[in-house]
Design a protein around this motif. Structure first.
Motif, PDB file in Angstrom:
ATOM      1  N   ARG A  47       0.853  -1.190   0.000  1.00 18.31           N
ATOM      2  CA  ARG A  47       0.000   0.000   0.000  1.00 18.31           C
ATOM      3  C   ARG A  47       0.887   1.238   0.000  1.00 18.31           C
ATOM      4  N   THR A  48       0.592   2.198  -0.867  1.00 20.53           N
ATOM      5  CA  THR A  48       1.397   3.412  -0.922  1.00 20.53           C
ATOM      6  C   THR A  48       1.128   4.289   0.297  1.00 20.53           C
ATOM      7  N   ILE A  49       2.015   5.255   0.513  1.00 16.91           N
ATOM      8  CA  ILE A  49       1.841   6.204   1.613  1.00 16.91           C
ATOM      9  C   ILE A  49       0.538   6.971   1.423  1.00 16.91           C
ATOM     10  N   GLN A  52      -2.402   4.876   2.294  1.00 15.80           N
ATOM     11  CA  GLN A  52      -2.499   4.720   3.742  1.00 15.80           C
ATOM     12  C   GLN A  52      -3.083   5.973   4.399  1.00 15.80           C
ATOM     13  N   GLY A  72       0.213   7.246   6.965  1.00 15.88           N
ATOM     14  CA  GLY A  72       1.134   6.831   5.922  1.00 15.88           C
ATOM     15  C   GLY A  72       2.555   6.684   6.459  1.00 15.88           C
ATOM     16  N   GLY A  73       3.182   5.554   6.158  1.00 13.62           N
ATOM     17  CA  GLY A  73       4.536   5.301   6.620  1.00 13.62           C
ATOM     18  C   GLY A  73       4.612   4.589   7.949  1.00 13.62           C
ATOM     19  N   SER A  75       2.447   1.835   8.588  1.00 12.89           N
ATOM     20  CA  SER A  75       1.811   0.533   8.395  1.00 12.89           C
ATOM     21  C   SER A  75       2.804  -0.406   7.725  1.00 12.89           C
ATOM     22  N   HIS A  77       2.057  -2.519   5.668  1.00 12.20           N
ATOM     23  CA  HIS A  77       1.661  -2.594   4.259  1.00 12.20           C
ATOM     24  C   HIS A  77       2.541  -1.684   3.403  1.00 12.20           C
ATOM     25  N   ASN A  78       2.970  -0.556   3.965  1.00 14.07           N
ATOM     26  CA  ASN A  78       3.760   0.411   3.214  1.00 14.07           C
ATOM     27  C   ASN A  78       5.157  -0.099   2.873  1.00 14.07           C
ATOM     28  N   THR A 146       8.074   0.299  12.361  1.00  9.75           N
ATOM     29  CA  THR A 146       7.925   1.050  11.113  1.00  9.75           C
ATOM     30  C   THR A 146       8.889   2.232  11.084  1.00  9.75           C
ATOM     31  N   ARG A 150      11.296   2.935   7.987  1.00 15.92           N
ATOM     32  CA  ARG A 150      11.366   4.233   7.304  1.00 15.92           C
ATOM     33  C   ARG A 150      12.807   4.726   7.218  1.00 15.92           C
TER      34      ARG A 150
END
Length: 234
Positions: A47-49, A52, A72-73, A75, A77-78, A146, A150
């Motif tokens: 999933r993209t940021i 999300q 965003g960032g 999860s 998923h990212n 996460t 990142r």
């Protein structure tokens, strides 16, 4: 009735961009669930940021119920380390998120059977989360936060090898000899996928590489053939 390869094909697009070991574990989960009489479909993968952030906004600044606490960032998923699933219904088109459904009539909920297999493969289940329960969610965090992801930290080769052992893709002896290494695949200066280097051979997702080069990819389940057509061929 769908055969296993047809069930797998329904999820293949959602596997693009995932970490290779997560792909392997997810395919094993589809296989093990199928063997227990339960067909599943992967509904979310990478999933993209932006995606999300849009999901996080639901129930806050956009209509709908709150479904995640992850911006965003934040999860898994990212970072290609998580998937969401649903039960495939008998019409082979619709899906269900009914945790009590017992479609194979074996006295155990289909959802519970899938969760059992996922945990056996090394997945963490969102249904065990403390804050917001996320029953369709499975992730492989490899002990990383996460924040660390990142910052560019990745699962170690030994962690990946151990994960492959758990899903039955190699023996402990194999992993000690081969020392699988996660590599980044870069096309024209941009990272397009992760792969696994094993004894001089690099395994990468064909679709990610081909599309980065402007080609199209198709898959024929019957002949088990991947076809790549370049712009020049068109």
């Amino acid at each position: 009735m769908l055969i296993l390869e047809q069930v797998k094909l329904k999820s293949h697009k959602r596997l693009i961009g995932l970490h290779p070991v997560v792909v392997a574990a997810t395919l094993a989960l589809i296989e093990r669930s199928y063997a227990r009489g339960v067909n599943i479909v992967i509904t979310q993968g990478l999933r993209t940021i932006e995606e999300q952030d849009a999901l996080y906004a639901q129930g806050r600044t956009k209509p709908g119920p709150i479904v995640t606490n992850a911006k965003g960032g934040t999860s898994y998923h990212n970072f290609g380390l998580a998937v969401d699933f649903a039960l495939l219904l008998p019409d082979e088109k619709q899906v269900s998120w009914d945790l009590k459904r017992d479609g194979d009539a074996d006295g155990m909920g289909d959802w519970t059977e899938v969760v059992q297999e996922a945990k056996a493969l090394g997945f963490e289940w969102g249904g065990d989360f403390i804050s917001i329960k996320d029953a369709p969610h499975f992730q492989m965090a490899f002990g990383l936060t996460t924040s660390q992801l990142r910052a560019g930290k990745e699962p170690t080769a030994s962690q990946v090898a151990a994960a492959y052992i758990k899903i039955g893709k190699c023996t402990k002896e194999d992993s000690e000899v081969k020392k699988d290494v996660i590599v980044s695949v870069i096309v024209d200066g941009l990272k397009v996928a992760d792969g696994v280097a094993d004894e001089g051979v690099t395994y990468t997702p064909a679709r990610a590489i081909a599309e980065a080069l402007g080609a199209t990819v198709s898959y024929d389940a019957k002949s088990k053939t991947v076809t790549i057509n370049s712009k020049e061929a068109k």
